[in-house]
Design a protein around this motif. Sequence first.
Motif, short mmCIF file in Angstrom:
data_model
loop_
_atom_site.label_atom_id
_atom_site.label_comp_id
_atom_site.label_asym_id
_atom_site.label_seq_id
_atom_site.Cartn_x
_atom_site.Cartn_y
_atom_site.Cartn_z
N GLY A 234 -54.84 5.07 38.10
CA GLY A 234 -53.63 4.73 37.36
C GLY A 234 -52.58 4.03 38.20
N LYS B 65 -50.61 6.48 32.13
CA LYS B 65 -51.75 6.91 31.33
C LYS B 65 -51.61 8.34 30.79
CE LYS B 65 -55.58 7.53 33.69
NZ LYS B 65 -56.71 7.31 34.63
N ARG B 66 -50.55 9.05 31.18
CA ARG B 66 -50.35 10.40 30.67
C ARG B 66 -48.90 10.81 30.84
NH1 ARG B 66 -53.42 14.91 29.68
NH2 ARG B 66 -55.31 13.98 30.53
N TRP C 196 -54.61 4.92 29.07
CA TRP C 196 -54.79 6.04 28.15
C TRP C 196 -55.42 7.21 28.90
CZ3 TRP C 196 -57.47 1.43 27.96
CH2 TRP C 196 -58.80 1.49 28.37
N SER C 197 -55.29 8.39 28.34
CA SER C 197 -55.91 9.58 28.93
C SER C 197 -57.05 10.11 28.06
CB SER C 197 -54.88 10.68 29.14
OG SER C 197 -54.30 11.07 27.91
N ARG C 198 -57.11 9.62 26.80
CA ARG C 198 -58.16 10.11 25.89
C ARG C 198 -58.68 8.94 25.05
NH1 ARG C 198 -59.67 15.42 23.47
NH2 ARG C 198 -58.63 16.10 25.36
N GLU D 23 -51.00 13.73 26.33
CA GLU D 23 -52.12 12.81 26.15
C GLU D 23 -51.66 11.48 25.55
OE1 GLU D 23 -55.18 13.31 27.13
OE2 GLU D 23 -55.97 15.28 26.53
N GLU E 119 -46.48 11.00 40.29
CA GLU E 119 -47.66 10.19 40.03
C GLU E 119 -47.73 9.01 41.00
OE1 GLU E 119 -47.74 7.81 36.39
OE2 GLU E 119 -49.61 8.81 35.89
#
Length: 457
Positions: free
Chosen positions: A30, A35-36, A159-161, A187, A243
């Motif tokens: 990332g 992404k989250r 994205w995370s999912r 998410e 992060e």
Amino acid sequence: MTLGKMTMWLLFFLLTVYAFIPGLLIRLFGYRAFKRGSGNNELALTFDDGPDEKYTAQLLDLLKEYDIKVTFFVVGKNAEKHADLIRRMHEEGHLIGIHNYEHKSNWLMLPKQVRRQIEQSSEIVERITGERPIYYRPPWGIINLFDFLTIRKFRLILWSRIVGDWWKHSHKTKLKKRLLKRLRSGEVILLHDSGETFGAYQDAPGQMLLALKEFIEELVPKGYKFLRIDDMLRDSNDFAVRERSFYRTAVVFLWMKWESLFHFLFQVQCVDRDTRFLHLRIRKYDGKTLELPDGERIQSGNRVAELHLDNRMLYSMGRSARTSMHLAIGLIREMERTMPKVADFILNDPDYSDVKGLYGISMINRGPANFGFTVLDLPKGVFAVLSKWYLRILLSVVHPQGSQRLQSKSEMLVPKIIVMSRKELLRRYQPENTAKIPAVKQERIASEQSSTAALGK
């Protein structure tokens, strides 16, 4: 190493730097991408590849029914065709980000083409809504090396999912199960409101909509909130700081692994194992003839000792330096200490007996002259462009001011050739001549170098 093998390794290197490493950095780690989120019971629904005349309209009806705001990453070509849907997204309070103008991978396009695709999509959305998008998601989440600069005006969103809602056999029951499985707060969920892209089933969004309705109906009573990406970002500032720190560490880790691989593949030798500051590898020079002040010439086919700084040591120096000046002074001291060892290494190693001189690529444009190097412009071309971006990324990691350094006096951050003939190297740094060398005025050189303070491959 034969010419064929050299060509193969060069192609491997270019592909790795251009495509695989950037893709790895953003997809797995990332790097420079969101992404989250971190909010409690907060989710972000995002929809790619639309708008679609049939399914986007149905999706907007569903979202309006439950008063949910989401983020769309639209394909410019589709937005141009269905301006009414873009206008409706905007008027109903949804966030509009962009894909490319066409759903093409950034790996398969030149940097200029990627930039044109992004600009086209942005202009179309701005023309329809009056607002220019600032959020970008590349098709398939894939970028190339130059995208880090091309998209610097945008916030990169991943994205995370992902639940595979584009497949032909993705039934609503399976999709809902995948959406709910080990669901965590924060998410960023990737879905698709169009089935027109390559590899997708045209009517797949129909099943996605059925699964989404049941997903929403199950989560809303549990207190879940659905946010636009910009709202989730505002709620995730503390998380984003942690992060970035983690991803910077990951970038450095990958960089060092790549350097170890490079040294192994190209037989790079360490000059001084005590500090490992400088490394050399023998190669045939294949550029235009280099005329040097001492009358020596380095011509195509001559063997040269290619000079490399140790990036691990450079990173360590950058972390411990409080300012650019401290880093520059540290580099000067190491160069003063190590250059005599370079001369001794070349003089005594039989493999270097016919080496014509030292050769390297550096972003330091003035300082090396004080050590006997001649500084020359790098010929324009693909290699010059790749060298520039490689060294700029290295600088953003090593320099005490990080990426902020790239925004200050960026016109000075141009890689150049630094070269010294064998005759000049031995004249200056042979043991019997060392005592005759005037001391380098460190403070003067440091002030010259404080604007760059980074060497590289």
